[in-house]
Design a protein around this motif. Structure first.
Motif, PDB file in Angstrom:
ATOM      1  N   PRO A 154       0.683  -1.351   0.034  1.00  0.00           N
ATOM      2  CA  PRO A 154       0.000  -0.093  -0.034  1.00  0.00           C
ATOM      3  C   PRO A 154       0.701   1.115  -0.180  1.00  0.00           C
ATOM      4  O   PRO A 154       0.380   2.118  -0.453  1.00  0.00           O
ATOM      5  N   VAL A 155       1.923   1.087   0.638  1.00  0.00           N
ATOM      6  CA  VAL A 155       2.920   2.630   0.732  1.00  0.00           C
ATOM      7  C   VAL A 155       4.250   2.061   0.554  1.00  0.00           C
ATOM      8  O   VAL A 155       4.675   1.189   1.156  1.00  0.00           O
ATOM      9  N   ALA A 156       4.944   2.988  -0.326  1.00  0.00           N
ATOM     10  CA  ALA A 156       6.429   2.708  -0.469  1.00  0.00           C
ATOM     11  C   ALA A 156       7.062   4.090  -0.694  1.00  0.00           C
ATOM     12  O   ALA A 156       6.944   5.099  -1.613  1.00  0.00           O
ATOM     13  N   ASP A 157       7.145   4.719   0.606  1.00  0.00           N
ATOM     14  CA  ASP A 157       7.685   6.157   0.777  1.00  0.00           C
ATOM     15  C   ASP A 157       9.010   6.172   0.862  1.00  0.00           C
ATOM     16  O   ASP A 157       9.629   6.272   1.943  1.00  0.00           O
ATOM     17  N   GLY A 165       4.716   8.506  -1.689  1.00  0.00           N
ATOM     18  CA  GLY A 165       5.467   9.506  -0.805  1.00  0.00           C
ATOM     19  C   GLY A 165       5.944  10.841  -1.596  1.00  0.00           C
ATOM     20  O   GLY A 165       5.734  10.774  -2.895  1.00  0.00           O
ATOM     21  N   GLY A 166       6.522  11.547  -0.947  1.00  0.00           N
ATOM     22  CA  GLY A 166       7.062  12.800  -1.597  1.00  0.00           C
ATOM     23  C   GLY A 166       5.955  13.636  -1.577  1.00  0.00           C
ATOM     24  O   GLY A 166       6.014  15.018  -1.655  1.00  0.00           O
ATOM     25  N   ASN A 167       4.711  13.283  -1.836  1.00  0.00           N
ATOM     26  CA  ASN A 167       3.691  14.193  -1.490  1.00  0.00           C
ATOM     27  C   ASN A 167       2.300  13.149  -1.276  1.00  0.00           C
ATOM     28  O   ASN A 167       2.515  12.020  -1.358  1.00  0.00           O
ATOM     29  N   CYS A 168       1.196  13.681  -1.095  1.00  0.00           N
ATOM     30  CA  CYS A 168       0.188  12.831  -0.898  1.00  0.00           C
ATOM     31  C   CYS A 168      -0.741  12.529  -2.207  1.00  0.00           C
ATOM     32  O   CYS A 168      -1.524  13.203  -2.431  1.00  0.00           O
ATOM     33  N   THR A 169      -0.181  11.556  -2.758  1.00  0.00           N
ATOM     34  CA  THR A 169      -0.915  11.250  -3.932  1.00  0.00           C
ATOM     35  C   THR A 169      -0.649   9.690  -4.278  1.00  0.00           C
ATOM     36  O   THR A 169       0.255   9.054  -3.668  1.00  0.00           O
ATOM     37  N   TYR A 170      -1.338   9.060  -5.372  1.00  0.00           N
ATOM     38  CA  TYR A 170      -1.261   7.670  -5.798  1.00  0.00           C
ATOM     39  C   TYR A 170      -0.049   7.644  -6.918  1.00  0.00           C
ATOM     40  O   TYR A 170       0.150   8.830  -7.807  1.00  0.00           O
ATOM     41  N   GLY A 171       0.594   6.419  -7.253  1.00  0.00           N
ATOM     42  CA  GLY A 171       1.382   6.543  -8.228  1.00  0.00           C
ATOM     43  C   GLY A 171       1.449   4.878  -8.579  1.00  0.00           C
ATOM     44  O   GLY A 171       0.917   4.136  -7.622  1.00  0.00           O
ATOM     45  N   ARG A 172       1.970   4.532  -9.717  1.00  0.00           N
ATOM     46  CA  ARG A 172       2.384   3.160  -9.921  1.00  0.00           C
ATOM     47  C   ARG A 172       3.575   2.796 -10.071  1.00  0.00           C
ATOM     48  O   ARG A 172       3.909   1.526 -10.801  1.00  0.00           O
ATOM     49  N   ARG A 173       4.549   3.664  -9.898  1.00  0.00           N
ATOM     50  CA  ARG A 173       5.991   3.335 -10.359  1.00  0.00           C
ATOM     51  C   ARG A 173       6.925   3.863  -9.030  1.00  0.00           C
ATOM     52  O   ARG A 173       7.016   5.205  -8.792  1.00  0.00           O
ATOM     53  N   ASP A 205      -2.542   1.207  -7.925  1.00  0.00           N
ATOM     54  CA  ASP A 205      -2.108   2.567  -7.229  1.00  0.00           C
ATOM     55  C   ASP A 205      -1.568   2.104  -5.810  1.00  0.00           C
ATOM     56  O   ASP A 205      -1.904   1.189  -5.052  1.00  0.00           O
ATOM     57  N   PHE A 206      -0.495   2.835  -5.399  1.00  0.00           N
ATOM     58  CA  PHE A 206      -0.020   2.710  -4.199  1.00  0.00           C
ATOM     59  C   PHE A 206       0.469   4.299  -3.785  1.00  0.00           C
ATOM     60  O   PHE A 206       0.908   4.749  -4.519  1.00  0.00           O
ATOM     61  N   VAL A 207       0.798   4.296  -2.450  1.00  0.00           N
ATOM     62  CA  VAL A 207       1.062   5.679  -1.997  1.00  0.00           C
ATOM     63  C   VAL A 207       2.390   5.758  -2.235  1.00  0.00           C
ATOM     64  O   VAL A 207       3.204   4.584  -1.746  1.00  0.00           O
TER      65      VAL A 207
END
Length: 165
Positions: free
Chosen positions: A34-37, A157-165, A153-155
């Protein structure tokens, strides 16, 4: 709803349909990420251990919080004193070193919040690699692609948004 800086106040995701990357880090370990910040230096990972899964011995450079939802597991080094069953919460301080052993009787599931990295060692105590938010993100995406699964999608990091890469 956004703040005055156009940053979402929170992100919500449903993980029921999120694919599991299989055999990550060790045979029998599947993960959802779910999260990789990377900037924050932490990750949140849902884990599913096939019966009898054993993770490599590893040292944590940061604190880890874990919550077991199904099955059971323990640390080889600490035996029954470290048994985790559904509803168990575990705190691992930075510097802790251990070998996770899942139940041989059933599938085990747990959620971990991992700060920093974990350094993996072979059976002779030699360093063999590490996992942190950046490495885990890459391995998760690469494994899902190899399995033919869609990248969710997963979180990131760097900002509060979703991404896939």
């Amino acid at each position: 709803m956004t703040t005055t800086f156009d940053v979402p106040l929170a992100l919500t995701m449903q993980t029921n349909d999120t694919p599991w990357a299989r055999d990550v880090l060790a045979p029998g370990l599947s993960i959802q990420l779910p999260v990789a910040d990377i900037e924050g230096g932490f990750l949140v990972v849902n884990t599913r251990f096939a019966p009898g899964t054993v993770l490599p011995t590893h040292l944590h450079t940061g604190a880890v919080h874990g919550y077991t939802t199904k099955g059971s597991w323990h640390y080889r080094e600490y035996g029954a004193a470290s048994m985790n069953t559904p509803g168990s919460y575990i705190y691992e301080p930075a510097g802790s070193t251990h070998t996770l052993v899942a139940s041989t009787e059933e599938v085990t599931e747990a959620l971990f919040i991992i700060h920093g990295a974990f350094l993996n060692y072979d059976e002779d105590g030699n360093y063999v690699g590490h996992f942190d938010a950046a490495v885990t993100r890459k391995v998760y995406v690469d494994t899902l692609e190899q399995q033919g699964d869609e990248i969710p999608d997963f979180v990131i990091g760097g900002n509060c948004t979703y991404g896939r890469r």
